[in-house]
Design an enzyme around this catalytic site. Structure first.
Site, PDB file in Angstrom:
ATOM      1  N   HIS A 186      -6.171  -7.337  -0.273  1.00 11.57           N
ATOM      2  CA  HIS A 186      -6.374  -5.928  -0.633  1.00 11.57           C
ATOM      3  C   HIS A 186      -5.605  -5.580  -1.907  1.00 11.57           C
ATOM      4  O   HIS A 186      -4.507  -6.094  -2.128  1.00 11.57           O
ATOM      5  CB  HIS A 186      -5.883  -5.021   0.501  1.00 11.57           C
ATOM      6  CG  HIS A 186      -6.492  -5.342   1.841  1.00 11.57           C
ATOM      7  ND1 HIS A 186      -5.896  -6.200   2.739  1.00 11.57           N
ATOM      8  CD2 HIS A 186      -7.637  -4.923   2.420  1.00 11.57           C
ATOM      9  CE1 HIS A 186      -6.644  -6.280   3.830  1.00 11.57           C
ATOM     10  NE2 HIS A 186      -7.712  -5.528   3.665  1.00 11.57           N
ATOM     11  N   ASP A 210      -4.119 -13.001   4.040  1.00  9.46           N
ATOM     12  CA  ASP A 210      -5.432 -12.487   4.461  1.00  9.46           C
ATOM     13  C   ASP A 210      -6.566 -12.866   3.521  1.00  9.46           C
ATOM     14  O   ASP A 210      -7.703 -12.415   3.713  1.00  9.46           O
ATOM     15  CB  ASP A 210      -5.395 -10.966   4.719  1.00  9.46           C
ATOM     16  CG  ASP A 210      -4.696 -10.174   3.640  1.00  9.46           C
ATOM     17  OD1 ASP A 210      -4.269 -10.771   2.631  1.00  9.46           O
ATOM     18  OD2 ASP A 210      -4.587  -8.947   3.791  1.00  9.46           O
ATOM     19  N   ASP A 232      -2.610 -10.691  -2.238  1.00  8.53           N
ATOM     20  CA  ASP A 232      -3.134 -10.207  -0.956  1.00  8.53           C
ATOM     21  C   ASP A 232      -4.635  -9.887  -1.121  1.00  8.53           C
ATOM     22  O   ASP A 232      -5.105  -9.602  -2.213  1.00  8.53           O
ATOM     23  CB  ASP A 232      -2.365  -8.939  -0.546  1.00  8.53           C
ATOM     24  CG  ASP A 232      -2.737  -8.425   0.836  1.00  8.53           C
ATOM     25  OD1 ASP A 232      -2.021  -8.756   1.793  1.00  8.53           O
ATOM     26  OD2 ASP A 232      -3.748  -7.693   0.956  1.00  8.53           O
ATOM     27  N   HIS A 267       0.819  -1.226   0.000  1.00  5.65           N
ATOM     28  CA  HIS A 267       0.000   0.000   0.000  1.00  5.65           C
ATOM     29  C   HIS A 267       0.850   1.273   0.000  1.00  5.65           C
ATOM     30  O   HIS A 267       0.305   2.370  -0.123  1.00  5.65           O
ATOM     31  CB  HIS A 267      -0.939   0.027   1.212  1.00  5.65           C
ATOM     32  CG  HIS A 267      -1.946  -1.075   1.195  1.00  5.65           C
ATOM     33  ND1 HIS A 267      -2.805  -1.273   0.131  1.00  5.65           N
ATOM     34  CD2 HIS A 267      -2.228  -2.071   2.084  1.00  5.65           C
ATOM     35  CE1 HIS A 267      -3.575  -2.330   0.381  1.00  5.65           C
ATOM     36  NE2 HIS A 267      -3.245  -2.835   1.554  1.00  5.65           N
TER      37      HIS A 267
HETATM   38  C1  SP5 Z   1      -1.007  -5.139   3.983  1.00  2.67           C
HETATM   39  C2  SP5 Z   1      -2.457  -5.136   4.306  1.00  2.67           C
HETATM   40  O1  SP5 Z   1      -3.092  -6.186   4.287  1.00  2.67           O
HETATM   41  N1  SP5 Z   1      -2.993  -3.972   4.664  1.00  2.67           N
HETATM   42  C3  SP5 Z   1      -4.370  -3.898   4.969  1.00  2.67           C
HETATM   43  C4  SP5 Z   1      -4.769  -2.551   5.407  1.00  2.67           C
HETATM   44  C5  SP5 Z   1      -6.237  -2.545   5.672  1.00  2.67           C
HETATM   45  N2  SP5 Z   1      -6.566  -1.648   6.687  1.00  2.67           N
HETATM   46  C6  SP5 Z   1      -7.976  -1.554   6.933  1.00  2.67           C
HETATM   47  C7  SP5 Z   1      -8.270  -1.962   8.329  1.00  2.67           C
HETATM   48  C8  SP5 Z   1      -9.729  -2.086   8.559  1.00  2.67           C
HETATM   49  C9  SP5 Z   1      -9.950  -3.142   9.570  1.00  2.67           C
HETATM   50  N3  SP5 Z   1     -11.287  -3.581   9.564  1.00  2.67           N
HETATM   51  C10 SP5 Z   1     -11.348  -4.936  10.092  1.00  2.67           C
HETATM   52  C11 SP5 Z   1     -12.727  -5.447  10.168  1.00  2.67           C
HETATM   53  C12 SP5 Z   1     -12.701  -6.674  11.019  1.00  2.67           C
HETATM   54  N4  SP5 Z   1     -13.924  -7.398  10.905  1.00  2.67           N
HETATM   55 ZN    ZN Z   2      -4.069  -7.210   2.811  1.00  4.27          ZN
END
Ligand code: SP5
Ligand code: ZN
Length: 344
Positions: A198, A285, A196, A161
């Protein structure tokens, strides 16, 4: 396969907002410890420390002023008398007249060089972040000098990111992009495959205008999902880079079969591009029980993914990205690398 790992990742700890309270980040040291223990227990090859690299080695992916900011941010922050995690005061939105001007004070800089509040800075952040990037660089160097055909950079913090000039989403330096840039020294065409959960919008941004690096990403539909601002199918690259960026989003709640359909599309794009080397941005993830997952990939699925990547037979740097379900990280890592090794 060689694994590159630095215990310096312990020097960095993030925080984030969960259920209205500031608590320890999903992105915590146990993630790397768990995967490392499995690499050792399963006998997946030697584990080596990264070597030191000059900051100039990050230049293909990041601006000099951004790297300088990262390296000095904690000192600038504590010089103001604060010792808590450093977070931005203001994000400069485009509509403001001076939003393109680099602020002079640290609170302003933290926002100028960030896309979100997901990348706080503490005392050891720079040491951890540079060791993580150096792990990816060491992996790339091993491929280039013939030291290995495959390397696993056990990176923490993750990187995909992080943009040319900003941090965000637990990421500071873009380890996968830095590795790809380094590989170009010896390899003419480099592909980055990002599995990943995301979209790696930082990688996309860094290579968007270029045709020497193909970026292919499989991820959750960014509508209502991080990173929101990118990852759509219509983003195909710009100028000479048009056609060298492929986004393969999955609908939320997709079954494992959807992931493997997208993987088939990704592998076809790789075959057309004919890369001389591959960087895999590997996120755990996508696991069905991961707190950030929107797709139901199983432990067996990680074995199948590893097999598909290994079967490409390319010089490969595997760069660790996300993965937050601590209870399954060991089994999923063992499955992935088992599948990878069996197919080589
Ligand atoms: C590297 C990577 O995987 N970065 C991910 C960044 C995402 N950040 C958003 C966090 C939002 C967390 N919400 C979690 C919901 C749990 N049910
Ligand atoms: Zn991720």
């Amino acid at each position: 396969m060689l694994t590159v790992y630095s215990s310096d990742h312990h020097l960095h700890r993030g925080v984030e907002l969960k259920d209205g309270a500031i608590t320890e980040s999903f992105e915590n040291p146990l993630r790397a410890e768990t995967v490392l223990a499995q690499v050792r227990a399963a006998g997946l090859g030697d584990v080596i420390a990264p070597r030191a690299f000059d900051r100039a080695c990050y230049a293909g992916a990041h601006s000099a002023r951004y790297v300088e900011f990262l390296a000095g941010a904690w000192d600038e922050w504590t010089a103001t008398g604060r010792t808590c995690q450093a977070l931005p005061l203001v994000w400069p939105v485009h509509a403001m007249p001076s939003s393109a001007t680099l602020p002079e004070f640290i609170d302003g800089k933290l926002g100028f060089f960030a896309m979100d509040a997901g990348a706080p800075i503490n005392a050891g952040t720079w040491d951890a972040v540079s060791a993580s990037a150096n792990s990816a660089l060491t992996g790339a160097e091993l491929l280039s000098n013939g030291g290995a055909r495959a390397a696993f950079a056990l990176c923490r913090p993750p990187g995909h990111h992080a943009g040319h000039e900003y941090m965000g989403g637990y990421c500071y330096l873009n380890n996968a992009a830095i590795a790809a840039q380094a590989l170009l020294g010896r390899h003419r065409r480099v592909a980055i495959l990002d599995t990943d959960m995301h979209h790696g919008q930082g990688v996309q941004e860094i290579f968007y205008g270029r045709d020497d690096v193909l970026y292919v990403s499989i991820h959750g539909d960014p509508t209502n999902f991080y990173p929101v601002v990118a990852g759509y199918e219509e983003e195909t690259g710009a100028g000479p880079g048009d056609g060298y960026n492929l986004n393969l989003p999955m609908p939320h709640g997709a079954p494992e079969s959807t992931f493997f359909e997208r993987l088939d599309d990704a592998l076809r794009a790789l075959a057309r591009f004919q890369p001389d080397a591959l960087v895999l941005a590997l996120g755990f993830d996508i696991y069905k029980d991961d707190p950030q997952s929107q797709v139901a990939v199983t432990t067996d699925g990680f074995g199948r993914l590893g097999g598909a990547i290994g079967a490409l037979g390319l010089p490969t740097v595997i760069v660790q990205e996300g993965g937050y379900h601590l209870e399954s990280l060991d089994a999923n890592a063992r499955a992935f690398f088992g599948g990878f090794a069996a197919a080589r």
